[in-house]
Design an enzyme around this catalytic site. Structure first.
Site, PDB file in Angstrom:
ATOM      1  N   GLY A   1      -6.055  63.444  18.133  1.00  0.00           N
ATOM      2  CA  GLY A   1      -5.719  64.748  17.764  1.00  0.00           C
ATOM      3  C   GLY A   1      -4.911  64.639  16.415  1.00  0.00           C
TER       4      GLY A   1
ATOM      5  N   ARG B   1     -10.406  61.172  25.576  1.00  0.00           N
ATOM      6  CA  ARG B   1     -11.067  62.052  26.754  1.00  0.00           C
ATOM      7  C   ARG B   1     -12.371  62.535  26.125  1.00  0.00           C
ATOM      8  NH1 ARG B   1      -8.263  67.303  28.559  1.00  0.00           N
ATOM      9  NH2 ARG B   1      -8.648  67.894  26.483  1.00  0.00           N
TER      10      ARG B   1
ATOM     11  N   ASP C   1       4.736  61.995  10.082  1.00  0.00           N
ATOM     12  CA  ASP C   1       4.740  61.443  11.559  1.00  0.00           C
ATOM     13  C   ASP C   1       4.305  60.062  11.578  1.00  0.00           C
ATOM     14  OD1 ASP C   1       5.523  63.919  12.514  1.00  0.00           O
ATOM     15  OD2 ASP C   1       3.459  64.785  12.628  1.00  0.00           O
TER      16      ASP C   1
ATOM     17  N   LYS D   1       0.321  72.956   9.902  1.00  0.00           N
ATOM     18  CA  LYS D   1       0.326  71.803   9.398  1.00  0.00           C
ATOM     19  C   LYS D   1      -1.054  71.577   8.371  1.00  0.00           C
ATOM     20  CE  LYS D   1       2.906  68.905  12.260  1.00  0.00           C
ATOM     21  NZ  LYS D   1       2.993  67.544  13.133  1.00  0.00           N
TER      22      LYS D   1
HETATM   23  P1  NAP Z   1      -3.695  67.536  19.425  1.00  0.00           P
HETATM   24  O1  NAP Z   1      -3.978  67.496  18.119  1.00  0.00           O
HETATM   25  O2  NAP Z   1      -3.690  68.793  20.331  1.00  0.00           O
HETATM   26  O3  NAP Z   1      -4.373  66.367  20.363  1.00  0.00           O
HETATM   27  C1  NAP Z   1      -4.381  66.247  21.569  1.00  0.00           C
HETATM   28  C2  NAP Z   1      -4.959  64.926  22.173  1.00  0.00           C
HETATM   29  O4  NAP Z   1      -4.442  64.773  23.520  1.00  0.00           O
HETATM   30  C3  NAP Z   1      -6.267  64.955  21.952  1.00  0.00           C
HETATM   31  O5  NAP Z   1      -6.943  63.700  21.767  1.00  0.00           O
HETATM   32  C4  NAP Z   1      -6.828  65.366  23.539  1.00  0.00           C
HETATM   33  O6  NAP Z   1      -8.051  64.924  23.778  1.00  0.00           O
HETATM   34  C5  NAP Z   1      -5.731  64.734  24.308  1.00  0.00           C
HETATM   35  N1  NAP Z   1      -5.535  65.459  25.761  1.00  0.00           N
HETATM   36  C6  NAP Z   1      -4.786  66.636  25.782  1.00  0.00           C
HETATM   37  N2  NAP Z   1      -4.955  67.031  27.030  1.00  0.00           N
HETATM   38  C7  NAP Z   1      -5.590  65.799  27.701  1.00  0.00           C
HETATM   39  C8  NAP Z   1      -5.741  65.419  29.003  1.00  0.00           C
HETATM   40  N3  NAP Z   1      -5.461  66.364  30.322  1.00  0.00           N
HETATM   41  N4  NAP Z   1      -6.383  64.300  29.375  1.00  0.00           N
HETATM   42  C9  NAP Z   1      -6.840  63.535  28.468  1.00  0.00           C
HETATM   43  N5  NAP Z   1      -6.676  63.737  26.988  1.00  0.00           N
HETATM   44  C10 NAP Z   1      -5.791  64.876  26.520  1.00  0.00           C
HETATM   45  O7  NAP Z   1      -2.265  67.289  19.633  1.00  0.00           O
HETATM   46  P2  NAP Z   1      -1.164  66.427  18.772  1.00  0.00           P
HETATM   47  O8  NAP Z   1      -0.639  67.393  17.644  1.00  0.00           O
HETATM   48  O9  NAP Z   1      -1.904  65.128  18.469  1.00  0.00           O
HETATM   49  O10 NAP Z   1       0.071  66.033  19.621  1.00  0.00           O
HETATM   50  C11 NAP Z   1      -0.175  65.258  20.630  1.00  0.00           C
HETATM   51  C12 NAP Z   1       1.089  65.015  21.480  1.00  0.00           C
HETATM   52  O11 NAP Z   1       1.805  64.161  20.540  1.00  0.00           O
HETATM   53  C13 NAP Z   1       2.078  66.323  21.882  1.00  0.00           C
HETATM   54  O12 NAP Z   1       2.376  66.211  23.018  1.00  0.00           O
HETATM   55  C14 NAP Z   1       3.114  66.496  21.044  1.00  0.00           C
HETATM   56  O13 NAP Z   1       4.322  66.984  21.326  1.00  0.00           O
HETATM   57  C15 NAP Z   1       3.443  64.955  20.552  1.00  0.00           C
HETATM   58  N6  NAP Z   1       3.984  64.628  19.270  1.00  0.00           N
HETATM   59  C16 NAP Z   1       5.216  64.000  19.043  1.00  0.00           C
HETATM   60  C17 NAP Z   1       5.701  63.646  17.956  1.00  0.00           C
HETATM   61  C18 NAP Z   1       6.899  63.003  17.778  1.00  0.00           C
HETATM   62  O14 NAP Z   1       7.802  63.025  16.846  1.00  0.00           O
HETATM   63  N7  NAP Z   1       7.398  62.352  18.805  1.00  0.00           N
HETATM   64  C19 NAP Z   1       5.034  64.127  16.753  1.00  0.00           C
HETATM   65  C20 NAP Z   1       3.846  64.679  16.685  1.00  0.00           C
HETATM   66  C21 NAP Z   1       3.428  65.120  18.138  1.00  0.00           C
HETATM   67  P3  NAP Z   1      -9.264  65.835  23.328  1.00  0.00           P
HETATM   68  O15 NAP Z   1      -9.893  65.338  22.074  1.00  0.00           O
HETATM   69  O16 NAP Z   1     -10.335  65.234  24.470  1.00  0.00           O
HETATM   70  O17 NAP Z   1      -9.047  67.270  23.539  1.00  0.00           O
END
Ligand code: NAP
Length: 275
Positions: A129, A151, A101, A65
């Site tokens: 994220g 976090r 998104d 991305k």
């Molecule tokens: P990302 O960039 O990797 O960000 C992950 C986020 O989650 C960060 O803020 C991270 O915190 C936090 N996190 C991860 N594990 C954690 C834990 N155990 N405790 C507390 N915080 C935690 O991921 P992303 O691309 O933003 O995606 C995040 C989620 O959204 C995924 O599950 C993805 O499948 C979902 N998503 C859904 C859609 C949809 O269309 N519904 C679209 C996009 C994404 P830190 O900064 O502290 O590491």
């Protein structure tokens, strides 16, 4: 026949083909939407040769991305602000990109709760994220006052600094105080996926009119949403966001603005439930 695809690495998990091929059939269009596994080292070549490969455009997913930006000719304001794209299309023969998104999230919430007012209201975003960034950009355009809780507080601070005075990072211990007069609380972290416990927060101080959203959609109803329901709050899951974010690309590639129908929702929900 017009063809589009989704590229990622890995790509087997993607549900985008179910969505786009449902719409192609529903609207009687001569088209096809495929999955293509593209390794990072092949990304630039693939995008540069998208037309030669026979595609009118593509979706771009993890891990491409951000890196894909270097291979397109034009990015819009959303990509510029969020630093990531997920939809590529041709305009006047040039490769252009947007990110849908944030729009998908916003439309999903609006479709479920047309009465929700975000302008001048507080929206608390859990996570900092890529998904948080896209959602915050859209919430700010809707006029919301965004609070970011993560976090790793430094990432929340960094994200807030990109969006000026409408976004502020807050610490976990401020959550209850900030809860009053909140219109929307959204979990954008990956916590809660596949039945893991979600964010554990004291939700009792949220107004009963607040909407609690989770963008995780496996499972369809996360523990975080179940917890919100216990407090009598209105909730919305992440699957609708996935469906609504696909609308923009489909219209650009195939020329029809598709509808997110209950039938489509059920079809993809059944696929999620099968695992
Ligand atoms: P990302 O960039 O990797 O960000 C992950 C986020 O989650 C960060 O803020 C991270 O915190 C936090 N996190 C991860 N594990 C954690 C834990 N155990 N405790 C507390 N915080 C935690 O991921 P992303 O691309 O933003 O995606 C995040 C989620 O959204 C995924 O599950 C993805 O499948 C979902 N998503 C859904 C859609 C949809 O269309 N519904 C679209 C996009 C994404 P830190 O900064 O502290 O590491």
């Amino acid at each position: 026949m017009k063809k589009a695809c989704v590229i990622g690495y890995p790509i087997a998990h993607s549900r985008s083909p179910i969505i786009h091929n449902y719409w192609l059939k529903h609207y009687g269009l001569d088209g096809l939407y495929e999955k293509r596994e593209v390794k990072p080292e092949a990304l630039a070549y693939f995008l540069t040769n998208l037309k030669v490969e026979g595609y009118v455009g593509c979706n771009v997913t993890i891990p491409h991305k951000e890196a894909a930006i270097a291979s397109v000719a034009h990015i819009d304001e959303i990509v510029r602000k969020t630093g990531s794209l997920n939809t590529v299309y041709f305009e006047d023969g040039e490769l252009c990109a947007t990110s849908t998104d944030g729009e998908g999230f916003y439309r999903n919430v609006q479709a479920a709760f047309p009465d929700i007012q975000l302008a001048g209201k507080k929206a608390i975003v859990l996570g900092a994220g890529g998904a948080a960034r896209a959602i915050i950009e859209r919430l700010i355009r809707a006029g919301a006052e965004v609070r970011i809780l993560n976090r790793t507080p430094a990432r929340a601070q960094e994200l807030a600094s990109l969006f000026g005075s409408q976004a502020k990072a807050i610490n976990l211990d401020r959550f209850v105080t900030e809860s009053s007069n909140t219109a929307l609380l959204v979990n954008t972290t990956s916590q809660g996926m596949k039945g893991q416990s979600g964010p554990e927060l004291e939700l009792s101080a949220l107004p009963k009119t607040a909407v609690v959203a989770d963008i995780v959609y496996v499972p369809l109803k996360t523990n975080f949403l179940k917890q919100a329901e216990v407090h009598g709050l209105r909730t919305i899951g992440g699957l609708g966001m996935l469906l609504h974010q696909a609308v923009v690309g489909f219209e650009k590639w195939f020329g029809v603005r598709p509808e997110v129908t209950p039938e489509l929702y059920q079809m993809v929900a059944n696929d999620v439930a099968r695992g």
